[in-house]
Design a protein around this motif. Structure first.
Motif, PDB file in Angstrom:
ATOM      1  N   THR A 181       0.690  -1.167  -0.218  1.00  0.00           N
ATOM      2  CA  THR A 181      -0.162   0.076  -0.025  1.00  0.00           C
ATOM      3  C   THR A 181       0.872   1.141   0.029  1.00  0.00           C
ATOM      4  OG1 THR A 181      -1.655  -1.283   0.964  1.00  0.00           O
ATOM      5  CG2 THR A 181      -1.867   1.310   1.143  1.00  0.00           C
ATOM      6  N   TRP A 182       1.824   1.269   0.962  1.00  0.00           N
ATOM      7  CA  TRP A 182       2.770   2.500   1.067  1.00  0.00           C
ATOM      8  C   TRP A 182       3.679   2.582  -0.430  1.00  0.00           C
ATOM      9  CZ3 TRP A 182       5.495   1.461   6.410  1.00  0.00           C
ATOM     10  CH2 TRP A 182       4.633   1.886   7.394  1.00  0.00           C
ATOM     11  N   HIS A 183       4.033   1.419  -0.993  1.00  0.00           N
ATOM     12  CA  HIS A 183       4.577   1.633  -2.205  1.00  0.00           C
ATOM     13  C   HIS A 183       4.024   2.045  -3.497  1.00  0.00           C
ATOM     14  CE1 HIS A 183       8.266  -0.257  -4.252  1.00  0.00           C
ATOM     15  NE2 HIS A 183       8.332   0.928  -4.651  1.00  0.00           N
ATOM     16  N   ALA A 184       2.828   1.635  -3.253  1.00  0.00           N
ATOM     17  CA  ALA A 184       1.665   2.069  -4.428  1.00  0.00           C
ATOM     18  C   ALA A 184       1.645   3.700  -4.398  1.00  0.00           C
ATOM     19  CB  ALA A 184       0.471   1.287  -4.292  1.00  0.00           C
ATOM     20  N   GLN A 185       1.193   4.111  -3.350  1.00  0.00           N
ATOM     21  CA  GLN A 185       1.009   5.489  -2.664  1.00  0.00           C
ATOM     22  C   GLN A 185       2.524   6.239  -3.274  1.00  0.00           C
ATOM     23  OE1 GLN A 185      -1.855   7.118  -1.624  1.00  0.00           O
ATOM     24  NE2 GLN A 185      -0.896   8.663  -2.256  1.00  0.00           N
ATOM     25  N   GLN A 186       3.442   5.595  -2.933  1.00  0.00           N
ATOM     26  CA  GLN A 186       4.924   6.339  -3.406  1.00  0.00           C
ATOM     27  C   GLN A 186       4.937   6.601  -4.906  1.00  0.00           C
ATOM     28  OE1 GLN A 186       8.424   5.640  -1.031  1.00  0.00           O
ATOM     29  NE2 GLN A 186       9.361   4.770  -3.222  1.00  0.00           N
ATOM     30  N   LEU A 187       4.585   5.478  -5.417  1.00  0.00           N
ATOM     31  CA  LEU A 187       4.769   5.575  -6.786  1.00  0.00           C
ATOM     32  C   LEU A 187       4.018   6.431  -7.660  1.00  0.00           C
ATOM     33  CD1 LEU A 187       4.967   1.771  -7.613  1.00  0.00           C
ATOM     34  CD2 LEU A 187       6.763   3.305  -7.990  1.00  0.00           C
ATOM     35  N   TYR A 188       2.490   6.543  -6.931  1.00  0.00           N
ATOM     36  CA  TYR A 188       1.499   7.510  -7.340  1.00  0.00           C
ATOM     37  C   TYR A 188       1.925   9.118  -7.195  1.00  0.00           C
ATOM     38  CZ  TYR A 188      -2.860   9.884  -8.350  1.00  0.00           C
ATOM     39  OH  TYR A 188      -3.941  10.869  -8.728  1.00  0.00           O
ATOM     40  N   GLU A 189       2.448   9.112  -6.127  1.00  0.00           N
ATOM     41  CA  GLU A 189       3.021  10.640  -5.675  1.00  0.00           C
ATOM     42  C   GLU A 189       4.039  11.032  -6.772  1.00  0.00           C
ATOM     43  OE1 GLU A 189       3.755  10.409  -1.695  1.00  0.00           O
ATOM     44  OE2 GLU A 189       1.730  10.696  -1.059  1.00  0.00           O
ATOM     45  N   GLN A 190       4.934   9.789  -7.065  1.00  0.00           N
ATOM     46  CA  GLN A 190       6.146  10.062  -7.861  1.00  0.00           C
ATOM     47  C   GLN A 190       5.866  10.248  -9.594  1.00  0.00           C
ATOM     48  OE1 GLN A 190       8.464   6.995  -7.040  1.00  0.00           O
ATOM     49  NE2 GLN A 190       9.542   7.990  -5.308  1.00  0.00           N
ATOM     50  N   GLY A 191       4.392  10.171  -9.746  1.00  0.00           N
ATOM     51  CA  GLY A 191       3.798  10.291 -11.058  1.00  0.00           C
ATOM     52  C   GLY A 191       3.975   9.190 -12.103  1.00  0.00           C
ATOM     53  N   LYS A 192       4.136   7.727 -11.335  1.00  0.00           N
ATOM     54  CA  LYS A 192       4.135   6.717 -12.266  1.00  0.00           C
ATOM     55  C   LYS A 192       2.672   6.335 -12.287  1.00  0.00           C
ATOM     56  CE  LYS A 192       5.977   2.675 -13.342  1.00  0.00           C
ATOM     57  NZ  LYS A 192       6.921   2.506 -14.430  1.00  0.00           N
ATOM     58  N   ARG A 193       2.712   6.060 -13.584  1.00  0.00           N
ATOM     59  CA  ARG A 193       1.176   5.498 -14.165  1.00  0.00           C
ATOM     60  C   ARG A 193       1.257   4.231 -14.793  1.00  0.00           C
ATOM     61  NH1 ARG A 193       0.594   8.782 -11.063  1.00  0.00           N
ATOM     62  NH2 ARG A 193      -0.598  10.760 -11.046  1.00  0.00           N
ATOM     63  N   VAL A 194       0.388   3.253 -14.671  1.00  0.00           N
ATOM     64  CA  VAL A 194       0.405   2.052 -15.309  1.00  0.00           C
ATOM     65  C   VAL A 194      -0.994   1.785 -15.931  1.00  0.00           C
ATOM     66  CG1 VAL A 194       2.243   1.158 -13.771  1.00  0.00           C
ATOM     67  CG2 VAL A 194      -0.317   0.955 -13.196  1.00  0.00           C
ATOM     68  N   ASN A 195      -0.764   0.688 -17.006  1.00  0.00           N
ATOM     69  CA  ASN A 195      -2.184   0.364 -17.475  1.00  0.00           C
ATOM     70  C   ASN A 195      -2.535  -1.132 -16.866  1.00  0.00           C
ATOM     71  OD1 ASN A 195      -0.518  -1.935 -18.402  1.00  0.00           O
ATOM     72  ND2 ASN A 195      -0.035  -0.657 -20.433  1.00  0.00           N
ATOM     73  N   SER A 196      -3.663  -1.723 -17.188  1.00  0.00           N
ATOM     74  CA  SER A 196      -4.224  -2.687 -16.595  1.00  0.00           C
ATOM     75  C   SER A 196      -3.392  -4.039 -16.659  1.00  0.00           C
ATOM     76  CB  SER A 196      -5.667  -2.798 -17.305  1.00  0.00           C
ATOM     77  OG  SER A 196      -6.465  -1.980 -16.972  1.00  0.00           O
ATOM     78  N   PHE A 197      -2.442  -4.248 -17.780  1.00  0.00           N
ATOM     79  CA  PHE A 197      -1.663  -5.201 -17.600  1.00  0.00           C
ATOM     80  C   PHE A 197      -0.263  -5.291 -16.572  1.00  0.00           C
ATOM     81  CE2 PHE A 197      -3.822  -4.602 -22.033  1.00  0.00           C
ATOM     82  CZ  PHE A 197      -4.491  -5.843 -22.077  1.00  0.00           C
ATOM     83  N   LYS A 198      -0.210  -4.172 -16.125  1.00  0.00           N
ATOM     84  CA  LYS A 198       0.808  -4.124 -15.410  1.00  0.00           C
ATOM     85  C   LYS A 198       0.938  -5.024 -14.209  1.00  0.00           C
ATOM     86  CE  LYS A 198       5.217  -2.025 -14.257  1.00  0.00           C
ATOM     87  NZ  LYS A 198       6.393  -2.399 -14.886  1.00  0.00           N
ATOM     88  N   PRO A 199      -0.137  -5.286 -13.428  1.00  0.00           N
ATOM     89  CA  PRO A 199       0.050  -5.737 -12.253  1.00  0.00           C
ATOM     90  C   PRO A 199       0.085  -7.353 -12.529  1.00  0.00           C
ATOM     91  CG  PRO A 199      -1.930  -4.329 -12.063  1.00  0.00           C
ATOM     92  CD  PRO A 199      -1.332  -4.321 -13.507  1.00  0.00           C
ATOM     93  N   ILE A 200      -0.661  -7.828 -13.715  1.00  0.00           N
ATOM     94  CA  ILE A 200      -0.612  -9.277 -14.309  1.00  0.00           C
ATOM     95  C   ILE A 200       1.039  -9.510 -14.626  1.00  0.00           C
ATOM     96  CG2 ILE A 200      -1.361 -11.184 -15.814  1.00  0.00           C
ATOM     97  CD1 ILE A 200      -4.047  -9.129 -15.869  1.00  0.00           C
ATOM     98  N   LEU A 201       1.415  -8.739 -15.491  1.00  0.00           N
ATOM     99  CA  LEU A 201       2.917  -8.793 -15.877  1.00  0.00           C
ATOM    100  C   LEU A 201       3.912  -8.713 -14.765  1.00  0.00           C
ATOM    101  CD1 LEU A 201       4.765  -8.866 -18.358  1.00  0.00           C
ATOM    102  CD2 LEU A 201       4.951  -6.389 -18.228  1.00  0.00           C
ATOM    103  N   ASN A 202       3.773  -7.950 -13.917  1.00  0.00           N
ATOM    104  CA  ASN A 202       4.695  -7.895 -12.750  1.00  0.00           C
ATOM    105  C   ASN A 202       4.797  -9.028 -11.866  1.00  0.00           C
ATOM    106  OD1 ASN A 202       5.261  -4.987 -13.550  1.00  0.00           O
ATOM    107  ND2 ASN A 202       6.692  -5.111 -11.920  1.00  0.00           N
ATOM    108  N   GLY A 203       3.577  -9.595 -11.605  1.00  0.00           N
ATOM    109  CA  GLY A 203       3.129 -10.651 -10.804  1.00  0.00           C
ATOM    110  C   GLY A 203       3.695 -11.926 -11.361  1.00  0.00           C
ATOM    111  N   THR A 204       3.479 -12.181 -12.716  1.00  0.00           N
ATOM    112  CA  THR A 204       4.016 -13.277 -13.350  1.00  0.00           C
ATOM    113  C   THR A 204       5.519 -13.230 -13.344  1.00  0.00           C
ATOM    114  OG1 THR A 204       1.882 -13.227 -14.814  1.00  0.00           O
ATOM    115  CG2 THR A 204       3.926 -14.640 -15.551  1.00  0.00           C
ATOM    116  N   VAL A 205       6.111 -12.163 -13.677  1.00  0.00           N
ATOM    117  CA  VAL A 205       7.595 -12.154 -13.631  1.00  0.00           C
ATOM    118  C   VAL A 205       8.236 -12.390 -12.456  1.00  0.00           C
ATOM    119  CG1 VAL A 205       9.477 -10.428 -14.207  1.00  0.00           C
ATOM    120  CG2 VAL A 205       7.753 -10.435 -15.613  1.00  0.00           C
ATOM    121  N   ALA A 206       7.613 -11.989 -11.262  1.00  0.00           N
ATOM    122  CA  ALA A 206       8.467 -12.133 -10.092  1.00  0.00           C
ATOM    123  C   ALA A 206       8.245 -13.744  -9.752  1.00  0.00           C
ATOM    124  CB  ALA A 206       7.319 -11.201  -8.989  1.00  0.00           C
ATOM    125  N   PHE A 207       7.024 -14.254 -10.053  1.00  0.00           N
ATOM    126  CA  PHE A 207       6.783 -15.765  -9.805  1.00  0.00           C
ATOM    127  C   PHE A 207       7.842 -16.444 -10.642  1.00  0.00           C
ATOM    128  CE2 PHE A 207       5.508 -19.864 -10.418  1.00  0.00           C
ATOM    129  CZ  PHE A 207       5.154 -20.397  -9.240  1.00  0.00           C
TER     130      PHE A 207
END
Length: 249
Positions: A181-207
């Protein structure tokens, strides 16, 4: 030795005493920046000889930066309350070899523990962290979560910190959820923006990284479990960021 121990705390009565005792073996002062703990953290820290400064939590990096002004020495050993130097790291500092080198930041390797079990597989080792630095030329970053230490010249040591991070799986999951939660808030405040595929992609890559490339599969069910946890919270970090985007659009 002319080293200041610096610890940030919040409700760490179970850990802070052991942490301070260990710090005083190599530091001539210990400064505790406490985030208004509701337990006996402050009482124990003061009884152990630490100087305690109360400060509402500013975020991981800002809280550590705030503490530097109270440290009288240039060399800072900045541990978390649930961290204790392993013998090899203690030996390095006691040898004073850092004084004869051109480095102002030293990273150590973390041994993470869940209960009494060392988690040194599926990408959890070596988990490098900068905990020893010279405040004249180096400082923690201003990141609210997962801060880093920046300096002129960094050395990566093969010495260790024992990180007694979690007593139970429930505590482990709760902390990971909070950090995502904190990391998501930090990324948002830094101006980071993602599309709907980003969560799935990063989760898959991490696994794939943890289970296959970091050889989690050789550790049976534990390897699978911790690979899935890494994947899930990598997914959740960006899912929460996506939710913030949509909420504030």
């Amino acid at each position: 030795m002319e080293i200041s121990g610096l610890v940030i705390t919040y409700n760490e009565e179970k850990n802070i005493g052991k942490c301070i005792d260990a710090l005083f073996r190599i530091c001539d002062e210990v400064i505790v920046i406490d985030s208004l703990s509701a337990d006996n953290t402050v009482k124990i820290a003061e009884e152990k000889g630490a100087k305690v400064i109360s400060q509402m939590f500013l975020g991981d990096g800002p809280q550590r930066i705030h503490g530097l002004q109270y440290c009288k020495n240039d060399w800072i050993l900045n541990l978390d309350a649930d961290e204790i130097l392993a013998q090899d790291a203690e030996n390095f500092i006691m040898s004073r070899k850092y004084e004869n080198q051109d480095f102002d930041v030293f990273t150590f390797r973390l041994y993470n523990y869940l209960g009494g079990k060392k988690i040194d597989f599926a990408g959890w080792y070596p988990d490098k962290t900068a905990r020893f630095f010279n405040k004249k030329t180096a400082s923690p970053s201003k990141d609210r979560v997962h801060q880093k230490v920046s300096g002129n010249n960094k050395a990566h040591l093969k010495v260790h910190i024992n990180h007694y991070a979690w007593e139970s799986f429930d505590q482990f999951i709760n902390k990971k959820n909070l950090y995502s939660t904190w990391h998501a808030q930090q990324l948002y405040e830094q101006g980071k923006r993602v599309n709907s595929f980003k969560p799935i992609l990063n989760g898959t890559v991490a696994f794939v990284r943890c289970y296959f490339f970091k050889k989690g599969f050789v550790n049976g069910l534990d390897g699978l479990t911790f690979s899935m946890i890494q994947a899930f919270f990598s997914y959740m970090k960006y899912a929460k960021l996506l939710k913030l985007q949509r909420k504030n659009k």
